[in-house]
Design a protein around this motif. Structure first.
Motif, PDB file in Angstrom:
ATOM      1  N   TRP A 201       0.835  -1.188   0.000  1.00  0.00           N
ATOM      2  CA  TRP A 201       0.000   0.000   0.000  1.00  0.00           C
ATOM      3  C   TRP A 201       0.875   1.245   0.000  1.00  0.00           C
ATOM      4  N   MET A 202       0.282   2.334  -0.402  1.00  0.00           N
ATOM      5  CA  MET A 202       0.963   3.625  -0.357  1.00  0.00           C
ATOM      6  C   MET A 202       0.260   4.504   0.666  1.00  0.00           C
ATOM      7  N   ILE A 203       1.018   4.983   1.651  1.00  0.00           N
ATOM      8  CA  ILE A 203       0.488   5.911   2.650  1.00  0.00           C
ATOM      9  C   ILE A 203       0.732   7.328   2.156  1.00  0.00           C
ATOM     10  N   THR A 204      -0.311   8.124   2.140  1.00  0.00           N
ATOM     11  CA  THR A 204      -0.213   9.506   1.669  1.00  0.00           C
ATOM     12  C   THR A 204      -0.640  10.443   2.788  1.00  0.00           C
ATOM     13  N   ILE A 205       0.132  11.500   2.973  1.00  0.00           N
ATOM     14  CA  ILE A 205      -0.160  12.515   3.987  1.00  0.00           C
ATOM     15  C   ILE A 205      -0.253  13.863   3.291  1.00  0.00           C
ATOM     16  N   SER A 206      -1.311  14.568   3.580  1.00  0.00           N
ATOM     17  CA  SER A 206      -1.534  15.895   3.006  1.00  0.00           C
ATOM     18  C   SER A 206      -1.327  16.950   4.088  1.00  0.00           C
ATOM     19  N   THR A 207      -0.611  17.996   3.755  1.00  0.00           N
ATOM     20  CA  THR A 207      -0.347  19.096   4.686  1.00  0.00           C
ATOM     21  C   THR A 207      -1.050  20.361   4.197  1.00  0.00           C
ATOM     22  N   GLU A 208      -0.990  21.383   5.031  1.00  0.00           N
ATOM     23  CA  GLU A 208      -1.619  22.662   4.687  1.00  0.00           C
ATOM     24  C   GLU A 208      -0.903  23.296   3.497  1.00  0.00           C
ATOM     25  N   LYS A 209      -1.697  23.875   2.587  1.00  0.00           N
ATOM     26  CA  LYS A 209      -1.156  24.490   1.376  1.00  0.00           C
ATOM     27  C   LYS A 209      -1.234  26.007   1.497  1.00  0.00           C
ATOM     28  N   TYR A 210      -0.190  26.665   1.010  1.00  0.00           N
ATOM     29  CA  TYR A 210      -0.156  28.121   1.025  1.00  0.00           C
ATOM     30  C   TYR A 210      -0.355  28.723  -0.364  1.00  0.00           C
ATOM     31  N   PHE A 211      -0.163  27.926  -1.417  1.00  0.00           N
ATOM     32  CA  PHE A 211      -0.337  28.406  -2.779  1.00  0.00           C
ATOM     33  C   PHE A 211      -1.219  27.426  -3.539  1.00  0.00           C
ATOM     34  N   SER A 212      -1.922  27.918  -4.548  1.00  0.00           N
ATOM     35  CA  SER A 212      -2.884  27.091  -5.267  1.00  0.00           C
ATOM     36  C   SER A 212      -2.208  25.975  -6.054  1.00  0.00           C
ATOM     37  N   MET A 223       3.876   0.915   2.495  1.00  0.00           N
ATOM     38  CA  MET A 223       3.524   0.062   3.624  1.00  0.00           C
ATOM     39  C   MET A 223       3.322  -1.356   3.092  1.00  0.00           C
ATOM     40  N   TYR A 224       4.190  -2.262   3.530  1.00  0.00           N
ATOM     41  CA  TYR A 224       4.138  -3.645   3.076  1.00  0.00           C
ATOM     42  C   TYR A 224       3.435  -4.490   4.131  1.00  0.00           C
ATOM     43  N   THR A 225       2.393  -5.156   3.714  1.00  0.00           N
ATOM     44  CA  THR A 225       1.602  -5.976   4.634  1.00  0.00           C
ATOM     45  C   THR A 225       1.988  -7.440   4.499  1.00  0.00           C
ATOM     46  N   ARG A 226       1.759  -8.199   5.568  1.00  0.00           N
ATOM     47  CA  ARG A 226       1.993  -9.637   5.574  1.00  0.00           C
ATOM     48  C   ARG A 226       0.650 -10.344   5.499  1.00  0.00           C
ATOM     49  N   GLY A 227       0.580 -11.372   4.699  1.00  0.00           N
ATOM     50  CA  GLY A 227      -0.633 -12.158   4.666  1.00  0.00           C
ATOM     51  C   GLY A 227      -0.740 -13.065   5.886  1.00  0.00           C
ATOM     52  N   ILE A 261      -0.597  19.101   9.539  1.00  0.00           N
ATOM     53  CA  ILE A 261      -1.118  17.869   8.952  1.00  0.00           C
ATOM     54  C   ILE A 261      -2.631  18.000   8.747  1.00  0.00           C
ATOM     55  N   ASN A 262      -3.084  17.727   7.535  1.00  0.00           N
ATOM     56  CA  ASN A 262      -4.510  17.802   7.230  1.00  0.00           C
ATOM     57  C   ASN A 262      -5.160  16.417   7.188  1.00  0.00           C
ATOM     58  N   THR A 263      -4.675  15.544   6.310  1.00  0.00           N
ATOM     59  CA  THR A 263      -5.312  14.235   6.128  1.00  0.00           C
ATOM     60  C   THR A 263      -4.247  13.166   5.942  1.00  0.00           C
ATOM     61  N   ILE A 264      -4.675  11.918   6.093  1.00  0.00           N
ATOM     62  CA  ILE A 264      -3.838  10.759   5.806  1.00  0.00           C
ATOM     63  C   ILE A 264      -4.678   9.779   4.996  1.00  0.00           C
ATOM     64  N   GLY A 265      -4.030   9.060   4.094  1.00  0.00           N
ATOM     65  CA  GLY A 265      -4.762   8.151   3.228  1.00  0.00           C
ATOM     66  C   GLY A 265      -3.966   6.905   2.920  1.00  0.00           C
ATOM     67  N   PHE A 266      -4.680   5.904   2.384  1.00  0.00           N
ATOM     68  CA  PHE A 266      -4.092   4.631   1.979  1.00  0.00           C
ATOM     69  C   PHE A 266      -4.558   4.335   0.559  1.00  0.00           C
ATOM     70  N   THR A 267      -3.606   4.085  -0.337  1.00  0.00           N
ATOM     71  CA  THR A 267      -3.913   3.862  -1.745  1.00  0.00           C
ATOM     72  C   THR A 267      -3.342   2.525  -2.184  1.00  0.00           C
TER      73      THR A 267
END
Length: 306
Positions: A201-212, A223-227, A261-267
């Motif tokens: 999986w890919m962990i993504t973290i979004s932070t506060e933005k100051y420019f568009s 993130m590597y998972t074990r079965g 820190i704004n959000t965290i995600g899993f892709t």
């Protein structure tokens, strides 16, 4: 009148009658070109395969008097908590407790209300065939993310690649829907307790933005998972996260802004078609005193000093 002038005069009369007949009978049968309703005021970008939403912005708002009163009560309660919380200490905690804090649980799944803080998405937004669902675990104490991944691109003639599923936390909001970034500056490691099926999986973290132009910037790490049936504790230092823009790694890297820190995600997008599942117990942060690395990647200077 000569013979040539007579023939020329008849040709002019014939052409004028043909033009008059074409203009009054043929042209009115042709409908005018239809101009799009929003040709002047353009909306947001619509990706291929996404259905067109033919509504004005004010038509999407549901006006409800009772809902408005509940919103006023909610926002003034949040404003009261913000005001008095600052007198106690950072984030409403005493200053000594805040300084000595070594671990903090940010998200845990203990009921249906905890799932409302998350949103799921897949390539169905662009016409893909992947499916993703989110529910509570068997004991109602975990989050269970599952679905089917399909890398078949939509047949729209434009999209070449497809096959992703994602889960992302919602933006924390303060009173009157103001953004409320989280402050993780006292910690240096991300701590998760998960149980997967062996997929990366890919962990993504979004932070506060100051420019568009920074709105699509994300910090990523793998993130590597074990079965298997056993739980897995994953600890990832924040120094390992690298900066990307719309999925492309940037040459100019800088450290993660832990105080914004704004959000965290899993892709998931490993191009392996089939079912998948990921179970999450909690997501937290901790302070590892043995980890002294500030940033794991080279930081290039665009215009180095001479």
């Amino acid at each position: 009148m000569s013979l040539s002038n007579i023939f020329r005069h008849r040709q002019v009369i014939l052409l004028s009658s043909i033009h008059h007949h074409y203009h009054h009978q043929l042209l009115p049968s042709i409908n005018p070109l239809a101009v799009p309703r929003r040709a002047v005021i353009q909306g947001e970008y619509r990706r291929p395969g996404q259905p067109k939403e033919d509504k004005f912005p004010w038509q999407k708002i549901k006006f409800d008097f009772s809902k408005g009163l509940d919103g006023i009560k909610k926002h003034f309660t949040l404003l009261k908590n913000e005001f008095f919380g600052r007198w106690v200490g950072p984030e409403g905690k005493p200053i000594l407790e805040h300084m000595l804090e070594q671990n903090r649980v940010i998200w845990e799944f203990r009921g249906a209300e905890s799932l409302k803080q998350w949103t799921v998405s897949s390539d169905q937004e662009i016409g893909g065939q992947s499916e993703v669902h989110l529910k509570l675990g068997n004991n109602n104490n975990t989050c269970f993310l599952y679905g089917i991944l399909s890398s078949i691109p939509p047949k729209d003639g434009e999209t070449r690649y497809s096959g992703y599923c994602a889960m992302r936390s919602q933006q924390p909001l303060a009173s009157f829907d103001r953004k409320k970034p989280q402050d993780w500056s006292s910690f240096n490691t991300l701590h998760l307790r998960i149980r997967g099926d062996g997929r990366p999986w890919m962990i993504t973290i979004s932070t506060e933005k100051y420019f568009s132009h920074q709105k699509d910037d994300l910090y990523n790490y793998f993130m590597y998972t074990r079965g298997g049936p056993y739980w897995q504790d994953v600890k990832i230092p924040f120094s390992k996260f690298f900066l990307t823009h719309r999925g492309r790694i940037q040459d100019l890297q800088h450290t993660l802004w832990l105080d914004k820190i704004n959000t965290i995600g899993f892709t998931l997008g490993d191009k392996t078609d089939g079912p998948f599942q990921l179970e999450i117990d909690f997501i937290g942060v901790c302070k590892d005193n043995t980890h002294i690395e500030e940033f794991a990647y080279e930081m290039y200077k665009r215009n180095p000093d001479v």
